[in-house]
Design a protein around this motif. Structure first.
Motif, PDB file in Angstrom:
ATOM      1  N   ASP A  30      59.159   3.793  46.658  1.00 41.19           N
ATOM      2  CA  ASP A  30      58.067   4.076  46.953  1.00 41.19           C
ATOM      3  C   ASP A  30      57.017   3.573  46.138  1.00 41.19           C
ATOM      4  O   ASP A  30      55.835   2.898  46.382  1.00 41.19           O
ATOM      5  CB  ASP A  30      57.795   5.437  45.972  1.00 41.19           C
ATOM      6  CG  ASP A  30      58.848   6.277  46.777  1.00 41.19           C
ATOM      7  OD1 ASP A  30      58.457   6.303  48.641  1.00 41.19           O
ATOM      8  OD2 ASP A  30      59.636   7.369  46.963  1.00 41.19           O
ATOM      9  N   LEU A  31      57.083   2.800  45.070  1.00 44.09           N
ATOM     10  CA  LEU A  31      56.303   1.232  44.190  1.00 44.09           C
ATOM     11  C   LEU A  31      56.388  -0.285  44.751  1.00 44.09           C
ATOM     12  O   LEU A  31      55.500  -0.473  44.576  1.00 44.09           O
ATOM     13  CB  LEU A  31      57.043   1.509  42.808  1.00 44.09           C
ATOM     14  CG  LEU A  31      56.561   3.127  42.116  1.00 44.09           C
ATOM     15  CD1 LEU A  31      56.595   2.788  40.851  1.00 44.09           C
ATOM     16  CD2 LEU A  31      55.120   3.558  42.664  1.00 44.09           C
ATOM     17  N   LYS A  32      57.175  -0.674  45.703  1.00 41.03           N
ATOM     18  CA  LYS A  32      57.871  -1.516  46.561  1.00 41.03           C
ATOM     19  C   LYS A  32      55.926  -1.380  47.227  1.00 41.03           C
ATOM     20  O   LYS A  32      54.721  -1.161  47.618  1.00 41.03           O
ATOM     21  CB  LYS A  32      58.148  -1.409  47.058  1.00 41.03           C
ATOM     22  CG  LYS A  32      59.200  -2.944  48.084  1.00 41.03           C
ATOM     23  CD  LYS A  32      59.807  -3.081  49.209  1.00 41.03           C
ATOM     24  CE  LYS A  32      59.980  -4.462  49.352  1.00 41.03           C
ATOM     25  NZ  LYS A  32      60.484  -4.576  50.900  1.00 41.03           N
ATOM     26  N   VAL A  69      54.407  10.214  39.306  1.00 43.58           N
ATOM     27  CA  VAL A  69      53.924  10.339  40.622  1.00 43.58           C
ATOM     28  C   VAL A  69      54.517  10.340  41.580  1.00 43.58           C
ATOM     29  O   VAL A  69      54.499  11.676  42.450  1.00 43.58           O
ATOM     30  CB  VAL A  69      52.534   9.912  40.835  1.00 43.58           C
ATOM     31  CG1 VAL A  69      52.170  10.212  42.026  1.00 43.58           C
ATOM     32  CG2 VAL A  69      51.557  10.085  39.303  1.00 43.58           C
ATOM     33  N   VAL A  70      55.170   9.496  41.809  1.00 49.04           N
ATOM     34  CA  VAL A  70      56.135   9.777  43.006  1.00 49.04           C
ATOM     35  C   VAL A  70      57.255   9.955  42.691  1.00 49.04           C
ATOM     36  O   VAL A  70      58.023  10.842  43.843  1.00 49.04           O
ATOM     37  CB  VAL A  70      56.308   7.704  43.347  1.00 49.04           C
ATOM     38  CG1 VAL A  70      55.244   7.226  44.115  1.00 49.04           C
ATOM     39  CG2 VAL A  70      57.034   6.990  42.505  1.00 49.04           C
ATOM     40  N   LEU A  71      57.895  10.312  41.871  1.00 53.06           N
ATOM     41  CA  LEU A  71      59.216  10.999  41.282  1.00 53.06           C
ATOM     42  C   LEU A  71      58.513  13.085  41.588  1.00 53.06           C
ATOM     43  O   LEU A  71      59.409  13.489  42.201  1.00 53.06           O
ATOM     44  CB  LEU A  71      60.078  10.824  40.260  1.00 53.06           C
ATOM     45  CG  LEU A  71      60.237   9.553  40.134  1.00 53.06           C
ATOM     46  CD1 LEU A  71      60.790   9.259  38.469  1.00 53.06           C
ATOM     47  CD2 LEU A  71      61.550   9.473  40.963  1.00 53.06           C
ATOM     48  N   MET A  72      57.735  12.527  41.032  1.00 53.35           N
ATOM     49  CA  MET A  72      56.661  14.657  41.250  1.00 53.35           C
ATOM     50  C   MET A  72      57.041  14.694  42.965  1.00 53.35           C
ATOM     51  O   MET A  72      57.211  15.660  43.191  1.00 53.35           O
ATOM     52  CB  MET A  72      55.679  14.684  40.295  1.00 53.35           C
ATOM     53  CG  MET A  72      55.516  15.806  40.428  1.00 53.35           C
ATOM     54  SD  MET A  72      56.312  17.508  39.939  1.00 53.35           S
ATOM     55  CE  MET A  72      56.395  17.224  37.938  1.00 53.35           C
ATOM     56  N   VAL A  93      47.895   9.244  45.832  1.00 52.74           N
ATOM     57  CA  VAL A  93      47.550   9.129  44.562  1.00 52.74           C
ATOM     58  C   VAL A  93      47.930   8.640  43.564  1.00 52.74           C
ATOM     59  O   VAL A  93      47.287   8.281  42.714  1.00 52.74           O
ATOM     60  CB  VAL A  93      48.130  10.843  44.527  1.00 52.74           C
ATOM     61  CG1 VAL A  93      47.671  11.049  43.166  1.00 52.74           C
ATOM     62  CG2 VAL A  93      47.099  11.783  45.798  1.00 52.74           C
ATOM     63  N   ALA A  94      49.221   8.060  44.170  1.00 51.41           N
ATOM     64  CA  ALA A  94      50.099   7.369  42.902  1.00 51.41           C
ATOM     65  C   ALA A  94      49.384   5.967  42.007  1.00 51.41           C
ATOM     66  O   ALA A  94      49.128   5.336  41.079  1.00 51.41           O
ATOM     67  CB  ALA A  94      51.863   6.748  43.377  1.00 51.41           C
TER      68      ALA A  94
END
Length: 343
Positions: A30-32, A69-72, A93-94
């Protein structure tokens, strides 16, 4: 302290070897292109301003806050309707969280007249204070535009609270208290506003986007709050125990800025002569060296670490209320990583 940390380590390995999830591995998908997407938000016509903005968004950071944030987001989505995807608004939001965080670093470095950050020269050292302030303002304004684009007034309200807290936290840091108990409460409030509010409110924002249950919003907020405070407590410990090369900034930096952090406040209970130094913000010649010596002779470092453990335990207790998922386990794992980090 070391014994209790090791016990936590052994316990987590024996209880959940199969459940162990590396948070960085799990959040990577998700952070790519996170930093490329941030740079798209910072489209500027001025070459110098672009260069300044790109300087910290170099992709070499661990992206600790966006990862939480993405894990939450995924943990809340799974809890609500078993959805394993992160919504576009949640990922935004991240991105916004990392932009607000970086803008605050740029401003902090100006206020503190800092020379180095993350192992390299600060923006204010290279481009000067005036331009650094403007660069921080610009990153913050771009984050606000991205926030408005989400189009949800509740999310806007939650995340603008972070900016207010950052300013209030900076003002708290400029003051100090005579009374010892008030002083510690002052320190924890400043720690929440300057560090934990961003994590707490970003977690709350993605939970609101992913799940209508107010109880889940509170779980997400409390997890972020407790992890954020623990993170800063360990940061304050590392200012006394880590070497400058490892930390990426000078050690005893807080003392040199006149700040009494957790290890100092705990040490003061054993060495009351530190009170006068705290009130004059370590401004006399030799104050910084003496205060550092008192801290290392006291149990200030151990007590601050123990307090961080308590906050991490509380974060784990909160997140455990969500339905089991790899992301929930990764968020639990993250509390241990916060305690065991060395930079």
């Amino acid at each position: 302290m070391v014994l209790s940390l090791n016990l936590m380590k052994i316990k987590s390995q024996t209880v959940s070897n199969e459940k162990y999830q590396d948070p960085f591995q799990l959040g990577r998908k998700d952070l790519k292109n996170l930093y490329e997407d941030i740079k798209k938000e910072l489209l500027v016509s001025t070459a110098e301003l672009k260069e300044m903005c790109d300087y910290y968004f170099d992709g070499k950071g661990k992206a600790f806050r966006p990862m939480i944030v993405v894990l939450m987001a995924r943990a809340c989505n799974i809890h609500h309707n078993n959805s394993r995807e992160v919504q576009a608004s949640q990922r935004s939001v991240a991105i916004i969280a990392e932009m607000i965080h970086t803008a605050s670093l740029v401003h902090d470095d100006v206020i503190d007249d800092a020379n180095s950050r993350r192992g390299k020269m600060t923006v204010n050292q290279i481009w000067g204070e005036r331009k650094a302030v403007l660069a921080g303002d610009f990153i913050l304004s771009a984050a606000s535009v991205a926030l408005a684009r989400i189009g949800n007034t509740t999310i806007i309200s939650v995340l603008t609270q972070v900016i207010e807290d950052l300013v209030r936290g900076e003002f708290l840091q400029l003051g100090s208290k005579e009374n010892e108990n008030e002083r510690f409460a002052h320190y924890l409030e400043k720690t929440f506003k300057k560090t934990a509010s961003l994590i707490a409110n970003s977690c709350k924002a993605v939970s609101i986007l992913g799940c209508p249950d107010p109880k889940v919003h509170e779980i997400a907020y409390q997890y972020g709050r407790n992890v954020g405070i623990a993170f800063q407590l360990i940061d304050d410990v590392l200012d006394f125990t880590s070497c400058a090369d490892r930390l990426g900034k000078p050690t005893a930096a807080d003392l040199k800025l006149g700040l009494a952090t957790g290890p100092v406040l705990f040490a003061c209970r054993q060495f009351p002569e530190m009170n006068a130094m705290i009130m004059r913000r370590f401004s006399k010649p030799g104050d910084v060296e003496r205060a550092r010596k008192y801290v290392l002779q006291s149990d200030g470092v151990q007590q601050t670490t123990y307090l961080a453990q308590r906050y991490c335990h509380e974060a784990t207790r909160e997140i455990s209320k969500l339905r089991p998922s790899p992301e929930r386990e990764a968020l639990i794992q993250l509390t241990e990583m916060v305690l065991l980090r060395d930079k």
